[in-house]
Scaffold this active site. Structure first.
Site, PDB file in Angstrom:
ATOM      1  N   GLN A 298      25.135  17.562  25.311  1.00 17.18           N
ATOM      2  CA  GLN A 298      26.436  16.901  25.339  1.00 17.18           C
ATOM      3  C   GLN A 298      27.096  17.092  26.708  1.00 17.18           C
ATOM      4  N   THR A 299      27.312  18.349  27.092  1.00 16.00           N
ATOM      5  CA  THR A 299      28.048  18.653  28.319  1.00 16.00           C
ATOM      6  C   THR A 299      27.353  18.095  29.561  1.00 16.00           C
TER       7      THR A 299
ATOM      8  N   GLY B 179      21.296  24.471  26.147  1.00 18.42           N
ATOM      9  CA  GLY B 179      20.300  25.528  25.974  1.00 18.42           C
ATOM     10  C   GLY B 179      18.989  24.941  25.486  1.00 18.42           C
TER      11      GLY B 179
ATOM     12  N   GLN C 156      41.725  57.705  23.296  1.00 18.03           N
ATOM     13  CA  GLN C 156      40.424  57.143  22.934  1.00 18.03           C
ATOM     14  C   GLN C 156      40.520  56.455  21.566  1.00 18.03           C
TER      15      GLN C 156
ATOM     16  N   THR D 192      33.596  30.133  25.710  1.00 18.29           N
ATOM     17  CA  THR D 192      33.613  28.866  26.434  1.00 18.29           C
ATOM     18  C   THR D 192      32.922  27.754  25.652  1.00 18.29           C
TER      19      THR D 192
ATOM     20  N   GLU E 268      31.302  25.499  22.557  1.00 18.74           N
ATOM     21  CA  GLU E 268      31.926  25.045  21.304  1.00 18.74           C
ATOM     22  C   GLU E 268      33.436  25.082  21.414  1.00 18.74           C
TER      23      GLU E 268
ATOM     24  N   ASP F  34      36.422  25.545  24.737  1.00 20.30           N
ATOM     25  CA  ASP F  34      37.108  26.551  25.549  1.00 20.30           C
ATOM     26  C   ASP F  34      38.252  27.151  24.727  1.00 20.30           C
TER      27      ASP F  34
HETATM   28  C1  LIG Z   1      25.945  29.749  28.033  1.00 24.76           C
HETATM   29  C2  LIG Z   1      26.392  28.347  27.735  1.00 24.76           C
HETATM   30  C3  LIG Z   1      25.659  27.582  26.861  1.00 24.76           C
HETATM   31  C4  LIG Z   1      26.005  26.265  26.617  1.00 24.76           C
HETATM   32  N1  LIG Z   1      25.236  25.512  25.776  1.00 24.76           N
HETATM   33  C5  LIG Z   1      25.500  24.185  25.640  1.00 24.76           C
HETATM   34  C6  LIG Z   1      24.657  23.350  24.869  1.00 24.76           C
HETATM   35  O1  LIG Z   1      23.664  23.805  24.286  1.00 24.76           O
HETATM   36  N2  LIG Z   1      24.931  22.019  24.804  1.00 24.76           N
HETATM   37  C7  LIG Z   1      26.017  21.489  25.447  1.00 24.76           C
HETATM   38  O2  LIG Z   1      26.198  20.285  25.351  1.00 24.76           O
HETATM   39  N3  LIG Z   1      26.854  22.253  26.163  1.00 24.76           N
HETATM   40  C8  LIG Z   1      26.629  23.589  26.288  1.00 24.76           C
HETATM   41  N4  LIG Z   1      27.478  24.382  27.035  1.00 24.76           N
HETATM   42  C9  LIG Z   1      28.640  23.788  27.708  1.00 24.76           C
HETATM   43  C10 LIG Z   1      29.968  24.183  27.055  1.00 24.76           C
HETATM   44  O3  LIG Z   1      30.094  23.539  25.841  1.00 24.76           O
HETATM   45  C11 LIG Z   1      31.125  23.853  28.001  1.00 24.76           C
HETATM   46  O4  LIG Z   1      30.999  24.675  29.123  1.00 24.76           O
HETATM   47  C12 LIG Z   1      32.454  24.087  27.325  1.00 24.76           C
HETATM   48  O5  LIG Z   1      32.697  23.034  26.441  1.00 24.76           O
HETATM   49  C13 LIG Z   1      33.638  24.210  28.288  1.00 24.76           C
HETATM   50  O6  LIG Z   1      33.796  23.079  29.006  1.00 24.76           O
HETATM   51  P1  LIG Z   1      33.893  23.093  30.587  1.00 24.76           P
HETATM   52  O7  LIG Z   1      32.800  23.925  31.111  1.00 24.76           O
HETATM   53  O8  LIG Z   1      33.979  21.684  30.997  1.00 24.76           O
HETATM   54  O9  LIG Z   1      35.254  23.806  30.915  1.00 24.76           O
HETATM   55  P2  LIG Z   1      36.594  23.098  31.601  1.00 24.76           P
HETATM   56  O10 LIG Z   1      37.130  22.176  30.642  1.00 24.76           O
HETATM   57  O11 LIG Z   1      36.163  22.611  32.919  1.00 24.76           O
HETATM   58  O12 LIG Z   1      37.463  24.375  31.742  1.00 24.76           O
HETATM   59  C14 LIG Z   1      37.976  24.846  32.993  1.00 24.76           C
HETATM   60  C15 LIG Z   1      39.388  25.367  32.780  1.00 24.76           C
HETATM   61  O13 LIG Z   1      40.247  24.264  32.490  1.00 24.76           O
HETATM   62  C16 LIG Z   1      41.023  24.524  31.355  1.00 24.76           C
HETATM   63  N5  LIG Z   1      41.304  23.263  30.670  1.00 24.76           N
HETATM   64  C17 LIG Z   1      40.477  22.222  30.449  1.00 24.76           C
HETATM   65  N6  LIG Z   1      41.104  21.269  29.792  1.00 24.76           N
HETATM   66  C18 LIG Z   1      42.360  21.689  29.566  1.00 24.76           C
HETATM   67  C19 LIG Z   1      43.517  21.129  28.910  1.00 24.76           C
HETATM   68  N7  LIG Z   1      43.481  19.939  28.378  1.00 24.76           N
HETATM   69  N8  LIG Z   1      44.640  21.871  28.876  1.00 24.76           N
HETATM   70  C20 LIG Z   1      44.676  23.080  29.428  1.00 24.76           C
HETATM   71  N9  LIG Z   1      43.642  23.648  30.045  1.00 24.76           N
HETATM   72  C21 LIG Z   1      42.489  22.963  30.124  1.00 24.76           C
HETATM   73  C22 LIG Z   1      40.198  25.474  30.526  1.00 24.76           C
HETATM   74  O14 LIG Z   1      41.013  26.254  29.684  1.00 24.76           O
HETATM   75  C23 LIG Z   1      39.519  26.318  31.595  1.00 24.76           C
HETATM   76  O15 LIG Z   1      40.372  27.359  31.947  1.00 24.76           O
HETATM   77  C24 LIG Z   1      27.146  25.717  27.256  1.00 24.76           C
HETATM   78  C25 LIG Z   1      27.908  26.512  28.111  1.00 24.76           C
HETATM   79  C26 LIG Z   1      27.543  27.822  28.377  1.00 24.76           C
HETATM   80  C27 LIG Z   1      28.372  28.641  29.304  1.00 24.76           C
HETATM   81  C1  LIG Z   2      28.936  53.035  39.852  1.00 17.45           C
HETATM   82  C2  LIG Z   2      29.327  54.480  39.837  1.00 17.45           C
HETATM   83  C3  LIG Z   2      29.256  55.210  41.020  1.00 17.45           C
HETATM   84  C4  LIG Z   2      29.552  56.573  41.036  1.00 17.45           C
HETATM   85  N1  LIG Z   2      29.418  57.267  42.207  1.00 17.45           N
HETATM   86  C5  LIG Z   2      29.583  58.625  42.189  1.00 17.45           C
HETATM   87  C6  LIG Z   2      29.340  59.412  43.365  1.00 17.45           C
HETATM   88  O1  LIG Z   2      29.010  58.885  44.420  1.00 17.45           O
HETATM   89  N2  LIG Z   2      29.459  60.778  43.281  1.00 17.45           N
HETATM   90  C7  LIG Z   2      29.830  61.369  42.124  1.00 17.45           C
HETATM   91  O2  LIG Z   2      29.918  62.589  42.099  1.00 17.45           O
HETATM   92  N3  LIG Z   2      30.089  60.659  40.987  1.00 17.45           N
HETATM   93  C8  LIG Z   2      29.967  59.300  40.993  1.00 17.45           C
HETATM   94  N4  LIG Z   2      30.205  58.571  39.846  1.00 17.45           N
HETATM   95  C9  LIG Z   2      30.622  59.257  38.622  1.00 17.45           C
HETATM   96  C10 LIG Z   2      32.071  59.014  38.275  1.00 17.45           C
HETATM   97  O3  LIG Z   2      32.908  59.708  39.151  1.00 17.45           O
HETATM   98  C11 LIG Z   2      32.341  59.406  36.806  1.00 17.45           C
HETATM   99  O4  LIG Z   2      31.615  58.542  36.003  1.00 17.45           O
HETATM  100  C12 LIG Z   2      33.805  59.347  36.482  1.00 17.45           C
HETATM  101  O5  LIG Z   2      34.442  60.440  37.036  1.00 17.45           O
HETATM  102  C13 LIG Z   2      34.111  59.299  34.970  1.00 17.45           C
HETATM  103  O6  LIG Z   2      33.643  60.416  34.360  1.00 17.45           O
HETATM  104  P1  LIG Z   2      32.715  60.362  33.068  1.00 17.45           P
HETATM  105  O7  LIG Z   2      31.638  59.395  33.343  1.00 17.45           O
HETATM  106  O8  LIG Z   2      32.378  61.744  32.759  1.00 17.45           O
HETATM  107  O9  LIG Z   2      33.627  59.763  31.925  1.00 17.45           O
HETATM  108  P2  LIG Z   2      34.090  60.546  30.610  1.00 17.45           P
HETATM  109  O10 LIG Z   2      35.080  61.583  30.992  1.00 17.45           O
HETATM  110  O11 LIG Z   2      32.920  60.960  29.843  1.00 17.45           O
HETATM  111  O12 LIG Z   2      34.843  59.380  29.852  1.00 17.45           O
HETATM  112  C14 LIG Z   2      34.479  58.911  28.550  1.00 17.45           C
HETATM  113  C15 LIG Z   2      35.731  58.541  27.799  1.00 17.45           C
HETATM  114  O13 LIG Z   2      36.455  59.721  27.499  1.00 17.45           O
HETATM  115  C16 LIG Z   2      37.799  59.588  27.877  1.00 17.45           C
HETATM  116  N5  LIG Z   2      38.335  60.892  28.256  1.00 17.45           N
HETATM  117  C17 LIG Z   2      37.739  61.853  28.991  1.00 17.45           C
HETATM  118  N6  LIG Z   2      38.549  62.899  29.114  1.00 17.45           N
HETATM  119  C18 LIG Z   2      39.685  62.604  28.469  1.00 17.45           C
HETATM  120  C19 LIG Z   2      40.924  63.292  28.251  1.00 17.45           C
HETATM  121  N7  LIG Z   2      41.134  64.504  28.734  1.00 17.45           N
HETATM  122  N8  LIG Z   2      41.880  62.676  27.540  1.00 17.45           N
HETATM  123  C20 LIG Z   2      41.685  61.456  27.056  1.00 17.45           C
HETATM  124  N9  LIG Z   2      40.546  60.774  27.221  1.00 17.45           N
HETATM  125  C21 LIG Z   2      39.551  61.345  27.919  1.00 17.45           C
HETATM  126  C22 LIG Z   2      37.785  58.597  29.009  1.00 17.45           C
HETATM  127  O14 LIG Z   2      39.038  57.938  29.104  1.00 17.45           O
HETATM  128  C23 LIG Z   2      36.683  57.654  28.594  1.00 17.45           C
HETATM  129  O15 LIG Z   2      37.198  56.674  27.739  1.00 17.45           O
HETATM  130  C24 LIG Z   2      29.949  57.198  39.840  1.00 17.45           C
HETATM  131  C25 LIG Z   2      30.049  56.455  38.670  1.00 17.45           C
HETATM  132  C26 LIG Z   2      29.752  55.118  38.646  1.00 17.45           C
HETATM  133  C27 LIG Z   2      29.860  54.341  37.374  1.00 17.45           C
END
Ligand SMILES: Cc1cc2nc3c(=O)[nH]c(=O)nc-3n(C[C@H](O)[C@H](O)[C@H](O)COP(=O)(O)OP(=O)(O)OC[C@H]3O[C@@H](n4cnc5c(N)ncnc54)[C@H](O)[C@@H]3O)c2cc1C
Ligand SMILES: Cc1cc2nc3c(=O)[nH]c(=O)nc-3n(C[C@H](O)[C@H](O)[C@H](O)COP(=O)(O)OP(=O)(O)OC[C@H]3O[C@@H](n4cnc5c(N)ncnc54)[C@H](O)[C@@H]3O)c2cc1C
Ligand SMILES: [Ca+2]
Lengths: 709, 709
Positions: A137-138, A177, A376, A468, A470, A472
């Site tokens: 369709q799209t 798709g 949490q 998106t 079926e 938006d």
């Molecule tokens: C993973 C995937 C699988 C898909 N599979 C299929 C498939 O099998 N067959 C098929 O036919 N299609 C398929 N689609 C397409 C899909 O149905 C369209 O992408 C969808 O309908 C949204 O339309 P659009 O991309 O044109 O968005 P747009 O309409 O271009 O949306 C862009 C922005 O404009 C806004 N907007 C648009 N119109 C208005 C309005 N009147 N008022 C306010 N805001 C508006 C929207 O909210 C959005 O923020 C697929 C899409 C994806 C991502």
């Molecule tokens: C892409 C990436 C790059 C990174 N690079 C580095 C790096 O270069 N060097 C390095 O040392 N580390 C690195 N880190 C690690 C990063 O600093 C830790 O992941 C980060 O500090 C969060 O700690 P955590 O993963 O233990 O989260 P957690 O503490 O396990 O968090 C899990 C959940 O528990 C909650 N939570 C934890 N404690 C509390 C509390 N006291 N009260 C309420 N809620 C709590 C959190 O909000 C969260 O929802 C990297 C991580 C990522 C994802």
């Protein structure tokens, strides 16, 4: 250690019968057993391994999906699975594939829009998979606005054929798709042109249409049933008779059934990489262009409209609204899928939050499980409650669909608009909440949630298009708003039905404010539902009043669109809350099951109330004090959920295979498994990385100037 | 068509001088020119091509990043770029690499925590990249709770060495960027153990610590400066003298500088795939285990604490709080990165929203640009405003950091806690809003936003860890809340400073309600700031009152954590709003520039006010009527943004290379380029997909039973 259940203490805390809850979640014992059987079938079959998926290249990935689809189909055939079983099997294989569209869109569309004869011809072929179909369709230029499709299907009476053509770049089909590589056939939606061939480019077409518009007196593109005939004398001295009709669906063969090569006039391919690693990249969403491709006349689906041999366009007495029935069906399945996706994410985050300990060690003892932190809980438990809420509203939608179908068969179209608005709104609400919810679950897992092996990144990436496709989600809420505004404007003489019935009590809902005085008063389904009704009604009415100030209602609607969307969402939330409440008025067997669900129902409702308290307060229904009481009650409810949390996610009955997450493992044995998995990354194949000698060594040795980069 | 600007009409609508706005965005003309030069240097160099990135396998991807990093370094050396220029160059290369950690964490940490001698030894090596370093703090079991790190560094006075060891699985270092494959050295944070070797397993350590606890009388793990000595007579008749100290940083060599192989006792590798395709997978986040690895004593960073040759632990007179200075620095850069990431996403979504047309065609004319829909505006324009707001608050934070640094150098620590809380809160607020905002921008692009070629999926995937690293965003807000509660409780005798100064006027803020009467009254910076101050102050005070009801303040804090986080967020939003307002009190040259920024400032503030209207209403500061007026004003403001939208995103001065998005192309030539790009997917290498003959043909031919799957 293998075989040890690290979450056993958590499971012991449960205050309800988990097995009974599994049945409540599944809908019935039969449903539970069927789904359980299929889940295990997939989980125990090494052919469906999915751990390595995100590491595959696009080609390997796609080939692997083809393999799994074939293996799945073989099981379906060999084990003589029913359609229902096959559906669950495909679900648990958990890999988007061309078969989803073949079974989920192509076949249902033929069932809904084909004549008896067409069904007899095409359905057996499709059901035996002798042909593979997709739903095209799209287009590159049009998605939401289906009326604007540019692909043309021009009837040629001499040959008794339609000529399918892509007149512009933007008319290329784009997204379907299964289209790119797998499908042999497509159900193509195109502008029907009867009464003469039309060879114009976009600009000419535009001129033609604008002439038609002035002739007919209103925009042709907006009228559905009006068929116009107009005669134009172009520069080329060409006389064109033009029937501007609704878009129709055409079955078009795309590829040879022998060598699978695209047929003449067909350009078809994959549209390229999408979000995520594996995720939706297992699907060949496709691009398709037609260069005057001819198909027999009887490949237009003709249940509601026909083109005769002579080139006459006819509407049958089957009303076009019937097609809405299919939409209700498809969107109902999307709501049900939302509860599955959200519950998976919640299951992962809940189990990991019980495993993960951080801070709060006393006297060298173990640290606090992060699930015990109120922040949490206040992020996680509403999502847990939402998963259940969406499950039950999905169940109810399934009932609604059968109800609509029966009525349609009895020529009763009275509930269709309401059912249509309701499913559109619920599709929008549940998919948005699920997409956001999955990402929140990922964040709830801290750093480790960012690893693909947590399962959450891929779940997010594969899920989000549901917001998106079926429809938006914002466009859908605007449709709901339109329906609400209409309902409000007709209140004087028309009794609102179904999910809008509460609007009939609008006077009372506008007048009576909330009577809650204590924290406990909030534990009352009546008080809850009334609060949501009052808020939704007041917001709709406020929109109506604002709209009335505009001379041109369409301008008003456009100007107030944001407020209208908020009102529509309030209405949809009311539906989910009241269907949850209704569910609890039924008999639900099993020790503690109903009580636990009641707690979740309150969590869902009061969480929404807190989140949107501005609307409850602004409409004057609640006082600030009452809002504070609701929030206090919510905290108490979280404490009640806490001991049951693990059991509530165990009740989804997901296998470790389906969850696909190290953090969400049933046994909670997270750290050793994370550690093991790391070493399987290809980067760890060698101690020294490929590229080191070329690109790093010269830096370290200060020899970059002579290095070949 | 190449060379045509499809957005020219949009650009003509602008009501301000775009070149002047570019300077305002960059901060100064010099800053603009520097950044512009670096952007073009990268964009025009084919070595930095990034279109194919998401299609590469992990190994190819990583190798490609090593190549780009080398090429970048070569440019830096050859062109003798300044540090500032090099920073922008790396930014525009736009690919996470080991160099980020080397320059962004390893070097600054040595600068901040090393002694003069250590700096003299290590910094030249690092700055010439003769060694490559990473920052290894987080472990498999501990991230947020840094105090809980399990890696040990035990001093051996005989050898004058530290023994670095990973006593448990969960003590494995896990996540550090650049650790897995690239780094030769790591800055390792570990529990310092002085006074004897400790060979226990976790359980034994726990016993030891709990004995220590009872000896010292309070949890050892919570005390920083207290150094305890305790004598234990274990079963093995072993006498252990144990100094329990703060975690310290150690420079540990991981790999040979000759062949790059891991040194004896070191196990190191990559932790595996992360979210997204290319995204952060160009980075070798790593795992690291130590088996009694020995390093010389002088490789402990000793600016604030020393271990002497004799094994004595000493705190220097440089206070530990100094280290907070580094945190303020790093978080400040994260806020600045947030504005970059959000502005990129907004630039893509804004341009595409002007290109995309859907619905609303009249008389066959073109359809409505989706940017003209109010729902689209109400989702997009607040994000545009946020990008500017974050840019300016980031600029201010940079100033704050230099202020803090100067004060620290003058031994003035008075503003440090406030500065620390403020940067923690702003890091949390801006990164959360940016992550959500990028995803919203993707949704604003409809289906096409889901394609990797839109740039948005990869931008999201690569950005979101900013919500987690350098402090989990919820944990950070809890820290802010703690600071706020303290500030409120001390109001009686302590004048709040900096961003909490408004609390000094708490009485007035509690008493005086909003005086707005008309829609226009909202266009008043004073009214806006006061509203945010009143809301934040009232929420903090309400939390304080609730907390006072608890006997144990810690229990109260835990119980009310959610409300506290909301109060903290309200406080942080106030900071962003008031820094935006302050910015506008400065002189900003250029026709219409200041006026356009004023509109954005109002959009940002009133959007937040509408979103959180529940809090403004519940605290009694606003009446529902005033909230409605704000919302109406917001709608008017959107109309004022509309003609300037494209120019406002052009002002970010992003090259098409940096944006990396077909939807966001400067020239708006979206559809032909999407179409072209599709064909580059490997799946389109052949007409018939790999796997068809094995896995699809047998299905179509009904020969699955004899197929080899
Ligand atoms: C993973 C995937 C699988 C898909 N599979 C299929 C498939 O099998 N067959 C098929 O036919 N299609 C398929 N689609 C397409 C899909 O149905 C369209 O992408 C969808 O309908 C949204 O339309 P659009 O991309 O044109 O968005 P747009 O309409 O271009 O949306 C862009 C922005 O404009 C806004 N907007 C648009 N119109 C208005 C309005 N009147 N008022 C306010 N805001 C508006 C929207 O909210 C959005 O923020 C697929 C899409 C994806 C991502
Ligand atoms: C892409 C990436 C790059 C990174 N690079 C580095 C790096 O270069 N060097 C390095 O040392 N580390 C690195 N880190 C690690 C990063 O600093 C830790 O992941 C980060 O500090 C969060 O700690 P955590 O993963 O233990 O989260 P957690 O503490 O396990 O968090 C899990 C959940 O528990 C909650 N939570 C934890 N404690 C509390 C509390 N006291 N009260 C309420 N809620 C709590 C959190 O909000 C969260 O929802 C990297 C991580 C990522 C994802
Ligand atoms: Ca990949």
């Amino acid at each position: 250690m293998e075989g040890v259940d690290y979450l056993i203490d958590e499971r012991k805390k449960a205050q309800f019968d988990v097995e009974a809850m599994k049945v409540a979640w599944a809908g019935s014992r039969e449903a539970f057993e069927l789904s359980d059987r299929m889940a295990k079938l997939v989980a125990n079959d090494p052919a469906f391994e999915k751990f390595t998926r995100p590491m595959l290249s696009r080609k390997e990935l796609f080939k692997n999906t083809l393999r799994k689809a074939a293996h799945g189909w073989k099981l379906i055939v060999d084990l003589r699975l029913t359609e229902e079983e096959a559906k669950w099997l495909r679900l648990y294989i958990d890999e988007p594939a061309y078969t989803d569209l073949h079974w989920g869109m192509f076949i249902p569309a033929i069932e809904g829009q084909g004549t008896e004869e067409q069904k007899k011809k095409w359905l057996p072929l499709a059901r035996r998979m002798q042909i593979i179909g997709c739903y095209a369709q799209t287009e590159l230029g049009h998605g939401s606005n289906v009326q604007g499709l540019e692909t043309t299907a021009t009837f040629d009476p001499q040959a008794d054929e339609f000529v399918i053509h892509s007149p512009t770049l933007t008319s290329s089909k784009w997204w379907p798709g299964g289209l790119g590589k797998a499908s042999t056939h497509a159900l193509v939606y195109a502008r029907l042109i009867v009464g003469g061939e039309f060879h114009g480019v976009h600009g000419t077409l535009r001129k033609l249409v604008s002439s038609l518009n002035s002739a007919v007196g209103k925009p042709v593109s907006n009228c559905i049933a009006v068929v116009c005939i107009y005669r134009l004398c172009g520069k080329m001295n060409l006389s064109i008779v033009y029937h501007r009709c609704f878009n129709e669906g055409f079955i078009v063969q795309l590829r040879s059934l022998e060598d699978h090569l695209p047929l003449p006039g067909i350009t078809v391919g994959d549209i390229g990489l999408k979000f995520g690693n594996g995720a939706y990249n297992t699907m060949d969403n496709g691009v398709l262009r037609f260069d005057h491709v001819r198909i027999p006349r009887d490949q237009m689906l003709m249940r509601v409209a026909q083109v005769t041999k002579e080139g006459k366009f006819r509407q049958s007495d089957v009303p076009r609204q019937l097609l809405y029935g299919t939409m209700v069906y498809v969107r109902q399945t999307i709501v049900s899928d939302a509860s599955k996706a959200l519950s998976r994410a919640v299951c992962i985050a809940t189990r990991y939050s019980a495993v993960r300990r951080q801070f709060g060690s006393r006297n060298g003892g173990p640290e606090t499980q992060v699930i015990d932190y109120k922040t949490q809980q206040s992020r996680l438990f509403p999502l847990l409650a939402s998963a259940y809420a969406f499950r039950f509203v999905g169940e109810w939608l399934k009932w609604l669909y059968t109800d609509v179908k029966q009525r349609l068969e009895a020529n009763d179209f009275s509930t269709l608009p309401e059912a249509h608005a309701c499913t559109a709104g619920l599709k929008s609400l549940t998919t948005t909440a699920t997409a956001d919810g999955i990402e929140e679950c990922r964040k709830l897992c801290g750093g480790h949630g960012y690893l693909v092996s947590s399962g959450l990144p891929e779940l997010f990436a594969v899920y989000i298009p549901a917001c998106t496709y079926e429809g938006d989600n914002v466009v859908l809420l605007l449709q709901v708003a339109r329906f609400l505004v209409k309902t409000v404007s007709e209140l004087g003489y028309k009794q609102p039905v179904g999910t809008t019935a509460y609007m009939g009590r609008v006077a009372a809902l506008m007048q009576n404010n909330c009577t809650v005085r204590t924290v406990e008063d909030w534990l009352n389904p009546g008080a809850i539902v009334e609060a949501f009704e009052a808020r939704a009604a007041r917001m709709s009415v406020a929109c109506g009043r604002q709209l009335a100030k505009f001379e041109n209602p369409e301008e008003g609607f456009a100007e107030l669109a944001s407020d209208l969307v908020e009102a529509a969402l309030a209405h949809c939330q009311l539906i989910v809350v009241s269907k949850f409440v209704e569910k609890l008025q039924q008999d639900i067997p099993g020790k503690g099951v109903k009580q636990s669900l009641e707690i979740l129902c309150y969590v869902y409702a009061l969480f929404l109330l807190h989140k949107h308290q501005g609307e409850f307060l602004a409409t004057g229904y609640l006082t600030p004090k009452q809002a504070v009481l609701a929030n206090e009650q919510l905290r108490t409810l979280y404490s009640k959920v806490r001991p049951n949390a693990i059991a509530l996610v165990d009740s989804f009955n997901y296998t470790d295979h389906y969850l696909g997450s190290i953090l969400g493992r049933y046994d909670g044995n997270v750290y050793p498994k994370l550690y093991e998995a790391a070493w399987q990354d290809p980067l760890n194949d060698s101690d020294v990385a490929d590229g080191f000698h070329q690109y790093v060594q010269p830096i370290l040795k200060q020899k970059l100037h002579s290095a070949k980069l």
